[in-house]
Design a protein around this motif. Structure first.
Motif, short mmCIF file in Angstrom:
data_model
loop_
_atom_site.label_atom_id
_atom_site.label_comp_id
_atom_site.label_asym_id
_atom_site.label_seq_id
_atom_site.Cartn_x
_atom_site.Cartn_y
_atom_site.Cartn_z
N THR A 33 0.85 -1.20 0.00
CA THR A 33 0.00 0.00 0.00
C THR A 33 0.88 1.24 0.00
N ASN A 34 0.26 2.38 -0.32
CA ASN A 34 1.03 3.62 -0.30
C ASN A 34 0.84 4.36 1.03
N SER A 35 1.51 5.48 1.18
CA SER A 35 1.53 6.18 2.47
C SER A 35 0.18 6.79 2.84
N SER A 36 -0.68 7.05 1.84
CA SER A 36 -2.00 7.64 2.12
C SER A 36 -3.12 6.61 2.04
N TYR A 37 -2.79 5.35 2.20
CA TYR A 37 -3.73 4.24 2.07
C TYR A 37 -4.99 4.47 2.90
N LEU A 38 -6.16 4.36 2.23
CA LEU A 38 -7.46 4.50 2.88
C LEU A 38 -8.15 3.14 2.90
N TRP A 39 -8.58 2.72 4.09
CA TRP A 39 -9.28 1.45 4.28
C TRP A 39 -10.63 1.74 4.90
N ARG A 40 -11.69 1.24 4.28
CA ARG A 40 -13.04 1.40 4.82
C ARG A 40 -13.59 0.03 5.21
N GLY A 41 -14.11 -0.08 6.41
CA GLY A 41 -14.71 -1.31 6.87
C GLY A 41 -15.98 -1.02 7.65
N PHE A 42 -16.79 -2.07 7.82
CA PHE A 42 -18.04 -1.91 8.56
C PHE A 42 -17.78 -1.55 10.02
N HIS A 43 -18.81 -1.01 10.67
CA HIS A 43 -18.76 -0.70 12.09
C HIS A 43 -18.35 -1.95 12.87
N PRO A 44 -17.41 -1.83 13.83
CA PRO A 44 -16.93 -0.61 14.45
C PRO A 44 -15.62 -0.07 13.89
N PHE A 45 -15.19 -0.55 12.72
CA PHE A 45 -13.86 -0.19 12.21
C PHE A 45 -13.88 1.10 11.40
N ASN A 46 -14.87 1.26 10.52
CA ASN A 46 -15.08 2.50 9.79
C ASN A 46 -13.87 2.88 8.95
N GLU A 47 -13.47 4.14 8.90
CA GLU A 47 -12.37 4.56 8.04
C GLU A 47 -11.05 4.53 8.81
N LEU A 48 -10.06 3.86 8.23
CA LEU A 48 -8.72 3.80 8.80
C LEU A 48 -7.73 4.30 7.77
N ARG A 49 -6.60 4.83 8.25
CA ARG A 49 -5.59 5.39 7.35
C ARG A 49 -4.23 4.76 7.64
N GLY A 50 -3.59 4.29 6.59
CA GLY A 50 -2.23 3.80 6.70
C GLY A 50 -2.13 2.37 7.18
N ALA A 51 -1.01 1.73 6.83
CA ALA A 51 -0.81 0.32 7.13
C ALA A 51 -0.86 0.02 8.62
N SER A 52 -0.25 0.85 9.43
CA SER A 52 -0.16 0.56 10.86
C SER A 52 -1.52 0.61 11.52
N GLU A 53 -2.35 1.60 11.18
CA GLU A 53 -3.67 1.69 11.79
C GLU A 53 -4.55 0.52 11.37
N VAL A 54 -4.48 0.13 10.09
CA VAL A 54 -5.27 -1.01 9.63
C VAL A 54 -4.82 -2.29 10.31
N THR A 55 -3.52 -2.46 10.47
CA THR A 55 -2.99 -3.65 11.13
C THR A 55 -3.47 -3.73 12.57
N GLU A 56 -3.27 -2.66 13.34
CA GLU A 56 -3.55 -2.71 14.77
C GLU A 56 -5.04 -2.73 15.07
N THR A 57 -5.84 -2.08 14.24
CA THR A 57 -7.27 -1.96 14.53
C THR A 57 -8.06 -3.15 14.03
N PHE A 58 -7.70 -3.68 12.86
CA PHE A 58 -8.49 -4.77 12.28
C PHE A 58 -7.75 -6.09 12.19
N TRP A 59 -6.64 -6.13 11.44
CA TRP A 59 -6.03 -7.41 11.12
C TRP A 59 -5.43 -8.11 12.34
N HIS A 60 -4.76 -7.38 13.21
CA HIS A 60 -4.15 -8.05 14.37
C HIS A 60 -5.21 -8.64 15.29
N PRO A 61 -6.28 -7.91 15.66
CA PRO A 61 -7.33 -8.54 16.48
C PRO A 61 -7.98 -9.75 15.80
#
Length: 334
Positions: A33-61
């Motif tokens: 992904t690039n540095s401004s990566y935008l990830w949208r997911g259903f509640h409670p995840f909603n909009e996340l920005r960047g690889a680290s936020e997506v990893t820690e908020t969604f994929w790691h759990p």
């Protein structure tokens, strides 16, 4: 033939690295992904920005909760975005993420058994990177497999949903261009027919304009799956229309097709006001947002199957009912 092999290969390589048993998820996301990566997911995840936020908020759990995770992909295709006049290219993947439910996820208690998370994701590809993802999934369906039923009434069937009847949904190779154009035009006609609920035909005859008589609508938990035009009308479309007023026009961020498959997503797709006790829940008269992904299989000149993802948790949160917060407040402990 279509020519989206470069984009498809980017996503397939990303998936292979992400799904590896010992994947360093953040490193995988940063590579693809690039540095401004935008990830949208259903509640409670909603909009996340960047690889680290997506990893820690969604994929790691998720990867912590589901051990021995497998991606069981049913549909894969790519295409130009009809909404922006083909300025962007997207790759779509749909299926289930399956694993052993060994630790709690979103306060849903683990079972130690197999569990399936329905998912569909749209990836926008630019300069060899994934720059935007819409990843929608069915958390109420996941919860029900663990013995928790979020909604009091479901008009259609609960089941772990299979892929296409024809078993030909993985379009890893190029497809005839004319097939994708026909699929997209059929989807566009269906949207025109059904999108505003003002057709003078009966509901069933309205559906017959663009759907096969033995259509299957693979709907989300809380509504369910239904088969044939008469049962779809009875078990979803008619109750849905009766339960809402003031539906807004349909808007999409991406809409595309390749071969016999196509789909779209919005953020939200439309708004509507519940006035008729939808899903056995009380009417509120408050406008609510519907975040939706629809994936279609075309057969001949009509639609045959439709896999649907609706963020019902977000919709009811708009109405003042936070279902996941209620689950958290039960103080479940492993």
């Amino acid at each position: 033939m279509t020519n989206f092999q470069k984009e498809k290969n980017i996503v397939r390589k990303f998936q292979a690295e992400l799904d590896a048993p010992n994947a360093r998820i953040n490193d995988v996301l940063k590579r693809h992904t690039n540095s401004s990566y935008l990830w949208r997911g259903f509640h409670p995840f909603n909009e996340l920005r960047g690889a680290s936020e997506v990893t820690e908020t969604f994929w790691h759990p998720l990867r912590t909760a589901l051990t021995s995770l497998q991606r069981r992909e049913d549909i894969f295709f790519a295409g130009h975005n009809y909404i922006d006049d083909a300025r962007t290219n997207w790759v779509v993947s749909m299926g289930h993420l399956m694993g052993l439910f060994d630790q709690s996820f979103l306060n849903i208690p683990p079972t130690g058994k197999m569990i399936f998370l329905r998912y569909c994701e749209f990836h926008r590809i630019e300069d060899g990177k994934i720059v935007e993802t819409a990843m929608y999934f069915d958390i109420p369906h996941f919860a029900r497999q663990a013995g928790i039923q979020f909604f009091p009434l479901q008009t259609a069937a609960h089941l772990v949903q299979p892929g296409p009847l024809t078993h030909d949904g993985l379009l890893y190779e190029s497809q005839p261009k004319e097939a994708g154009e026909l699929t997209l035009s059929t989807i566009n006609a269906m949207i025109s027919d059904l999108g505003q609920w003002d057709n003078e035909l009966s509901l069933e005859d309205e559906l017959r304009q663009t759907w096969h008589e033995d259509m299957i609508w693979w709907g989300p938990e809380g509504i369910g799956a239904t088969y044939t035009i008469p049962r779809y009308a009875k078990q979803h479309s008619s109750p849905f229309r009766a339960g809402f007023t003031d539906r807004s026009p349909t808007t999409h961020i991406a809409r595309l097709a390749e071969g016999n498959y196509g789909g779209f997503f919005g953020w939200p797709n439309f708004t509507a006001r519940p006035t008729g006790g939808f899903m056995g829940m009380p009417e509120t008269n408050k406008p609510g947002e519907f975040r939706v992904i629809d994936i279609y299989r075309r057969s001949d000149n009509k639609l045959a199957e439709n896999w649907v993802f609706i963020d019902l948790l977000h919709f009811w949160k708009c109405q003042g009912l936070d279902i996941l917060k209620q689950l958290q407040d039960t103080n479940y402990k492993e």
